[in-house]
Design an enzyme around this catalytic site. Structure first.
Site, mmCIF file in Angstrom:
data_model
loop_
_atom_site.group_PDB
_atom_site.id
_atom_site.type_symbol
_atom_site.label_atom_id
_atom_site.label_comp_id
_atom_site.label_asym_id
_atom_site.label_seq_id
_atom_site.Cartn_x
_atom_site.Cartn_y
_atom_site.Cartn_z
ATOM 1 N N SER A 1 0.819 -1.210 0.000
ATOM 2 C CA SER A 1 0.000 0.000 0.000
ATOM 3 C C SER A 1 0.857 1.266 0.000
ATOM 4 O O SER A 1 0.425 2.304 -0.465
ATOM 5 C CB SER A 1 -0.959 0.002 1.195
ATOM 6 O OG SER A 1 -0.587 -0.930 2.152
ATOM 7 N N LYS B 1 13.221 -2.232 -0.948
ATOM 8 C CA LYS B 1 11.896 -1.664 -0.719
ATOM 9 C C LYS B 1 12.014 -0.150 -0.802
ATOM 10 O O LYS B 1 12.893 0.444 -0.178
ATOM 11 C CB LYS B 1 11.397 -2.094 0.656
ATOM 12 C CG LYS B 1 9.949 -1.769 0.897
ATOM 13 C CD LYS B 1 9.477 -2.520 2.123
ATOM 14 C CE LYS B 1 8.024 -2.287 2.382
ATOM 15 N NZ LYS B 1 7.528 -3.105 3.467
ATOM 16 N N ASP C 1 -0.208 -6.550 11.602
ATOM 17 C CA ASP C 1 -0.770 -6.814 10.260
ATOM 18 C C ASP C 1 -0.410 -8.239 9.814
ATOM 19 O O ASP C 1 0.067 -8.445 8.686
ATOM 20 C CB ASP C 1 -0.262 -5.770 9.260
ATOM 21 C CG ASP C 1 -1.070 -5.768 7.961
ATOM 22 O OD1 ASP C 1 -2.169 -6.368 7.946
ATOM 23 O OD2 ASP C 1 -0.599 -5.180 6.968
HETATM 24 N N1 LIG Z 1 12.693 -9.443 1.214
HETATM 25 C C1 LIG Z 1 11.848 -9.717 0.219
HETATM 26 N N2 LIG Z 1 12.187 -10.586 -0.746
HETATM 27 C C2 LIG Z 1 11.340 -10.881 -1.755
HETATM 28 N N3 LIG Z 1 10.106 -10.347 -1.881
HETATM 29 C C3 LIG Z 1 9.706 -9.463 -0.953
HETATM 30 C C4 LIG Z 1 10.539 -9.104 0.150
HETATM 31 N N4 LIG Z 1 9.869 -8.219 0.905
HETATM 32 C C5 LIG Z 1 8.678 -8.053 0.324
HETATM 33 N N5 LIG Z 1 8.555 -8.783 -0.798
HETATM 34 C C6 LIG Z 1 7.400 -8.846 -1.722
HETATM 35 O O1 LIG Z 1 6.844 -7.572 -1.891
HETATM 36 C C7 LIG Z 1 5.460 -7.555 -1.482
HETATM 37 C C8 LIG Z 1 5.154 -6.232 -0.819
HETATM 38 O O2 LIG Z 1 6.023 -6.066 0.291
HETATM 39 P P1 LIG Z 1 5.546 -5.485 1.689
HETATM 40 O O3 LIG Z 1 4.364 -6.255 2.150
HETATM 41 O O4 LIG Z 1 6.712 -5.439 2.599
HETATM 42 O O5 LIG Z 1 5.138 -4.015 1.240
HETATM 43 P P2 LIG Z 1 4.126 -3.025 1.927
HETATM 44 O O6 LIG Z 1 4.075 -1.778 1.121
HETATM 45 O O7 LIG Z 1 4.518 -2.828 3.345
HETATM 46 O O8 LIG Z 1 2.758 -3.862 1.830
HETATM 47 P P3 LIG Z 1 1.358 -3.711 2.587
HETATM 48 O O9 LIG Z 1 1.348 -2.402 3.268
HETATM 49 O O10 LIG Z 1 0.312 -3.834 1.506
HETATM 50 O O11 LIG Z 1 1.287 -4.878 3.528
HETATM 51 C C9 LIG Z 1 5.318 -8.781 -0.559
HETATM 52 O O12 LIG Z 1 4.027 -9.338 -0.573
HETATM 53 C C10 LIG Z 1 6.322 -9.741 -1.147
HETATM 54 O O13 LIG Z 1 5.726 -10.497 -2.183
#
Ligand SMILES: Nc1ncnc2c1ncn2[C@@H]1O[C@H](COP(=O)(O)OP(=O)(O)OP(=O)(O)O)[C@@H](O)[C@H]1O
Length: 371
Positions: free
Chosen positions: A19, A38, A128
């Site tokens: 998100s 990220k 979460d």
């Molecule tokens: N270390 C990693 N290695 C590989 N893929 C990853 C890793 N971290 C995250 N991902 C992938 O990226 C997607 C999104 O990451 P993450 O959930 O950390 O983001 P977010 O913006 O915090 O998501 P949300 O707020 O919707 O939960 C994860 O569902 C996963 O598929």
């Protein structure tokens, strides 16, 4: 997103979107390590990435959590460089056509409790928990995404107070009942969300989600969740699952959960059901719906179809079309060749018969006798 970050990390492709941020596959040009980066805009406030850095630093690459390699700000974006992991449980669940065995779900429950207990021992609640936050690498389950974490201890030893009206935190489908009441969340709520995640992986759905998305508001889901009984949620599944959730639902806001009790419940289940049948860490063989090969190992369906196309071409160009043919050493699927020959043969027969009939009719018209 620039292709080269901080003169060291070669960004390759987008692997996930959340998100607030995006996650990219990358490679460290110095160490050649495969990484995940990220990225989130600096304008997001309060910054989930800042919270994530804090938690990852404290976790310090313990088993079941991604290692943090670097972080910083680059062109109006905050970024974290971390260990690259594999697919999430929600992706794997899809690969297995939304069906996990009881042993598999019990195994996941056991691993999930260990991760959650570990995070709690660092004085953080995740807030979460859901299947997409658990990623697989090798034979391990990893917990990710610490942007919603909160420290439940302040001034070194005091538990945060039970306050209300903090706003909804989490994901509607898996959030605890307290989250729907906008209450401050504590350790019990992570475990409640874990139970809803396990119920989803057993059943393939959660009863409070309607197919009509307009009926899935935060309040409506919360109301349905509160009124749904634990026994009904795990009906037709071993009682250990409902016993765990009943125990968690009875926990006080401040109470430290008995993680050993929960872990033992899942361990018992693993002993009762065949724990050798766990497929989660193997590449699944999937039935291909669009071509004649029954199963394929490639995770990339494009690659699979390319292989089938090449094999079919070989069969078409083949001179010696017999099943035993030794002139097709590279063509492995002999059954497919023989099916093809049969199909070709019957087509030729039809054409020949049609030709013969038209010849007979012509002969008759010209007054010839037919014997
Ligand atoms: N270390 C990693 N290695 C590989 N893929 C990853 C890793 N971290 C995250 N991902 C992938 O990226 C997607 C999104 O990451 P993450 O959930 O950390 O983001 P977010 O913006 O915090 O998501 P949300 O707020 O919707 O939960 C994860 O569902 C996963 O598929």
């Amino acid at each position: 997103m620039e292709e080269l970050l901080a003169n060291r990390y070669q960004v390759q492709k987008l692997i996930g979107k959340g998100s607030f941020g995006s996650v990219y596959a990358a490679i460290d040009l110095k160490t050649k390590k495969k990484l995940a980066i990220k990225v989130e805009s600096v304008s997001v406030s309060p910054s989930p990435i800042e919270k994530e850095i804090l938690v990852l630093k404290k976790l310090n690459g313990q088993e079941g959590f991604p290692k943090l390699y670097s972080y910083g700000t680059y062109q109006e974006h905050n970024y974290i460089v971390m260990q690259r992991l594999g697919k999430s449980l929600s992706q794997i669940f899809k690969d297995f056509s939304h069906h996990f065995t009881i042993a598999e779900v019990a195994y996941l429950g056991w691993q999930m409790v260990k991760r959650i207990e570990n995070l709690h021992s660092m004085e953080f609640v995740h807030r979460d928990i859901k299947p997409s936050q658990f990623l697989v690498k090798g034979k391990n389950l990893y917990l990710v995404d610490f942007g919603s974490c909160k420290s439940f201890i302040y001034a070194s030893s005091f538990h945060i107070p039970m306050t209300e009206d903090i706003g909804f935190i989490g994901t509607h489908m898996f959030a605890s009942r307290n989250a729907h009441f906008k209450m401050q969340l504590s350790r019990r709520d992570d475990l409640e969300s874990m139970c809803y995640s396990l119920a989803y992986l057993l059943r393939g759905d959660l009863p409070w989600m309607e197919s009509d998305s307009s009926k899935n508001t935060e309040a409506k889901i919360g109301f349905r969740k509160i009124n749904y009984s634990t026994l009904a949620l795990f009906e037709n599944f071993p009682e250990e699952f409902s016993q765990v959730l009943t125990y968690i639902k009875g926990l006080n806001f401040y109470y430290c959960p008995d993680y050993i009790f929960i872990t033992n419940m899942f361990k018992n289940l693993l002993e009762k059901y065949n724990n050798n049948s766990i497929r989660l860490f193997k590449k699944p063989k999937t039935t291909c719906e669009t071509c004649s090969l029954k199963t394929y190992k490639h995770t990339d369906i494009k690659k699979h179809h390319e292989k089938v196309r090449r094999n079919t071409q070989k069969a078409e160009n083949c001179i010696c079309l017999t099943e035993e043919s030794s002139s097709l050493p590279e063509f492995k699927n002999r059954q497919q060749v023989s099916d093809k020959i049969e199909a070709n043969a019957s087509e030729i027969l039809i054409v020949k018969t049609q030709k013969r009939i038209s010849e007979i009719i012509k002969d008759q018209e010209e007054g010839c006798n037919i014997f």
